[in-house]
Design a protein around this motif. Structure first.
Motif, PDB file in Angstrom:
ATOM      1  N   LEU A   1     -27.169 -30.462 -16.076  1.00 48.68           N
ATOM      2  CA  LEU A   1     -28.299 -30.852 -16.922  1.00 48.68           C
ATOM      3  C   LEU A   1     -28.218 -30.179 -18.291  1.00 48.68           C
ATOM      4  O   LEU A   1     -28.445 -30.813 -19.330  1.00 48.68           O
ATOM      5  CB  LEU A   1     -29.620 -30.497 -16.232  1.00 48.68           C
TER       6      LEU A   1
ATOM      7  N   TYR B   1     -30.147 -31.734 -21.185  1.00 50.84           N
ATOM      8  CA  TYR B   1     -31.425 -31.955 -20.510  1.00 50.84           C
ATOM      9  C   TYR B   1     -32.023 -30.602 -20.144  1.00 50.84           C
ATOM     10  O   TYR B   1     -31.318 -29.593 -20.051  1.00 50.84           O
ATOM     11  CB  TYR B   1     -31.231 -32.784 -19.239  1.00 50.84           C
TER      12      TYR B   1
ATOM     13  N   ASN C   1     -34.043 -36.347 -14.076  1.00 52.99           N
ATOM     14  CA  ASN C   1     -32.905 -36.393 -14.999  1.00 52.99           C
ATOM     15  C   ASN C   1     -31.558 -36.376 -14.281  1.00 52.99           C
ATOM     16  O   ASN C   1     -30.543 -36.760 -14.864  1.00 52.99           O
ATOM     17  CB  ASN C   1     -32.971 -35.204 -15.972  1.00 52.99           C
ATOM     18  N   THR C   2     -31.527 -35.893 -13.024  1.00 57.10           N
ATOM     19  CA  THR C   2     -30.257 -35.872 -12.300  1.00 57.10           C
ATOM     20  C   THR C   2     -29.680 -37.268 -12.122  1.00 57.10           C
ATOM     21  O   THR C   2     -28.458 -37.437 -12.044  1.00 57.10           O
ATOM     22  CB  THR C   2     -30.434 -35.221 -10.919  1.00 57.10           C
TER      23      THR C   2
END
Length: 499
Positions: free
Chosen positions: A441, A446, A7-8
């Motif tokens: 995040l 996220y 997700n980064t």
């Protein structure tokens, strides 16, 4: 956790920060390998080739290992980043101590814009320290046989063919410029990258020594044709994982002091009445006591070498203090314990905290506001510091015990990742980077690295960063330049090997 890493790259700002940081890391490592002008690079190459095949039972020395941590091999390779980031760290420590001791600086730190002025003073002191250390580095390069981290290099030729006054001047200017460039790169990483720039530079230098340590460990434990050594390697891997886990736990450990705020009614609104917590870290001083102790211990060996070069007693004492001897680790452990209390006494101000709580209507349940609160915080912090100081001392001397078990000297490169400054810095930097990434995040909805709970620490550094991420054009330009350098360097290496 794997999904968090994936997700980064879905968050544009975070992706730009990571790419910008990686590009600057590559530049840092390239600068380490650029030899100073006037130094014979072929002699350096021949010496480093012999060092790569060195016996792991030869000690690198406690102070020598410390120098290599902060220079990333720049000293050993006589590179433009020979001093690394150490002058800036020394200047920062000096300014922090002076801020805690000198009332004028203490008042300046609390004023608007005062921190910027103190940062400017730190940079000026860094240049002054780099000038002095650069002179001694240039002087020692003319006689490298007496340098602990270059022992035996004289067998491969003359390192500096023409050490005249112009060479001294150019070398000192180059070394100082390299330190200033590293300081600027560290500021750019902090502002537009990910993590603390200075800590990132030190961590990169530490990790640069990891491949060599793994090769030496493989040659010693696996190729040693000894069942005992093979078993000990498995035990050491398990011990390494345990030490890392314990270091993370104690680095994160804190005692939370409950603080109750009195209720206030302003108009129709009610303020206060809630309970908050004042976190007191067990390892409040961090890695600073180890840096202090090793910096102080580095002075006597240099003075012995300068003033008593031929005395037998001086040589024996020098071997104990600089060669990873028992005396070095005994004095280092005691110094770390004392410096832990010294650092907490300088940086932790219970009277100021008690005054702030009283001014804001806060109090610790069961403790009267004012001086009793300050005494309670001071007593609590003293007990926590005792545990933290014992932990730092154990981590510092841990390589001695591990080395005794496997037959390696304390200064061996293999043991540098089982304790001491290297391990503490790496753990602290990795945790800091993970905190910042997790902050981004969570802000973008996220999942973080941990689904339950979150990493302890500050979460507002990225959110409140004034500069934002680096421009995309700058990131593309950096990576294009790096690609060109890598292609040209690879071509030169291939050409030299074929001719």
């Amino acid at each position: 956790m794997i999904s968090a890493f994936a997700n980064t790259w879905k968050i544009p700002e975070l992706r730009d920060r990571i790419l910008f940081t990686l590009a600057l890391i590559v530049i840092i490592r390239l600068g380490v390998h650029i030899t100073l002008p006037g130094v014979d690079a072929s002699v350096i190459k021949a010496y480093l080739d012999s060092v790569q095949n060195a016996d792991p039972t030869n000690p690198a020395g406690g102070i020598t290992a410390m120098l290599q941590v902060f220079s990333g091999g720049g000293l050993q390779q006589a590179g433009i980043f020979a001093l690394g980031i150490m002058p800036y760290i020394s200047a920062s420590i000096m300014v922090q101590l002076m801020t805690a001791v000198v009332p004028k600086l203490s008042r300046l730190a609390r004023e608007d814009g005062g921190r910027q002025k103190i940062t400017q003073y730190t940079r000026y002191i860094t240049i002054a320290i780099a000038l002095v250390q650069g002179f001694f580095v240039a002087k020692t390069l003319t006689d490298p046989g007496n340098i602990p981290y270059m022992q035996g290099i004289e067998k491969f030729g003359t390192l500096v063919p023409n050490p005249d006054i112009w060479w001294f001047t150019l070398t000192i200017i180059t070394i100082v410029a390299g330190t200033v460039l590293l300081m600027w790169i560290g500021d750019q990483i902090t502002e537009k990258g990910i993590g603390n720039g200075t800590s990132i530079i030190i961590t990169v230098n530490i990790i640069a020594a990891l491949p060599g340590a793994l090769i030496q460990a493989w040659n010693y434990f696996v190729k040693g044709n000894s069942a005992y050594l093979s078993i000990m390697m498995v035990v050491m891997i398990a011990l390494l994982l345990f030490v890392i886990a314990a270091t993370i736990a104690l680095t994160q450990a804190q005692r939370r002091i409950a603080v109750q705020y009195a209720k206030r009614v302003v108009g129709r609104k009610q303020f206060g009445g809630q309970t908050q917590y004042l976190p007191l870290k067990v390892n409040y001083a961090g890695v600073m006591p180890i840096i202090f102790a090793t910096a102080v211990l580095s002075l006597p060996p240099m003075m012995l070498q300068w003033f008593f070069p031929d005395a037998a007693w001086a040589k024996n004492l020098y071997a104990q203090l600089s060669g990873g001897g028992t005396g070095y680790y005994i004095l280092g452990g005691v110094g770390i314990f004392l410096f832990s209390y010294f650092w907490v006494a300088m940086m932790f101000q219970p009277s100021q905290i008690a005054e702030d709580l009283k001014r804001n209507g806060g109090y610790i349940p069961g403790v009267r506001p004012g001086k009793p609160t300050a005494d309670f915080l001071d007593f609590t912090m003293a007990r926590l510091t005792f545990a933290g100081a014992i932990f730092l001392a154990i981590v510092f001397v841990l390589p001695v015990g591990v080395g005794k078990a496997v037959g390696l000297p304390p200064g061996s490169l293999v043991l540098q990742f089982f304790g001491g400054t290297s391990l503490l810095i790496m753990v602290g930097v990795v945790l800091d980077v993970m905190r910042q990434v997790e902050t981004q995040l969570l802000q973008k909805h996220y999942d973080g690295f941990l689904r339950k709970g979150k990493l302890k620490g500050r979460y507002d550094r990225l959110a409140n960063a004034g500069g934002g991420s680096a421009p995309k054009t700058a990131i593309v330009f950096l990576w294009v330049v790096i690609a060109i350098i890598i292609v040209v360097g690879g071509t030169i290496v291939i050409y030299n090997k074929t001719h």
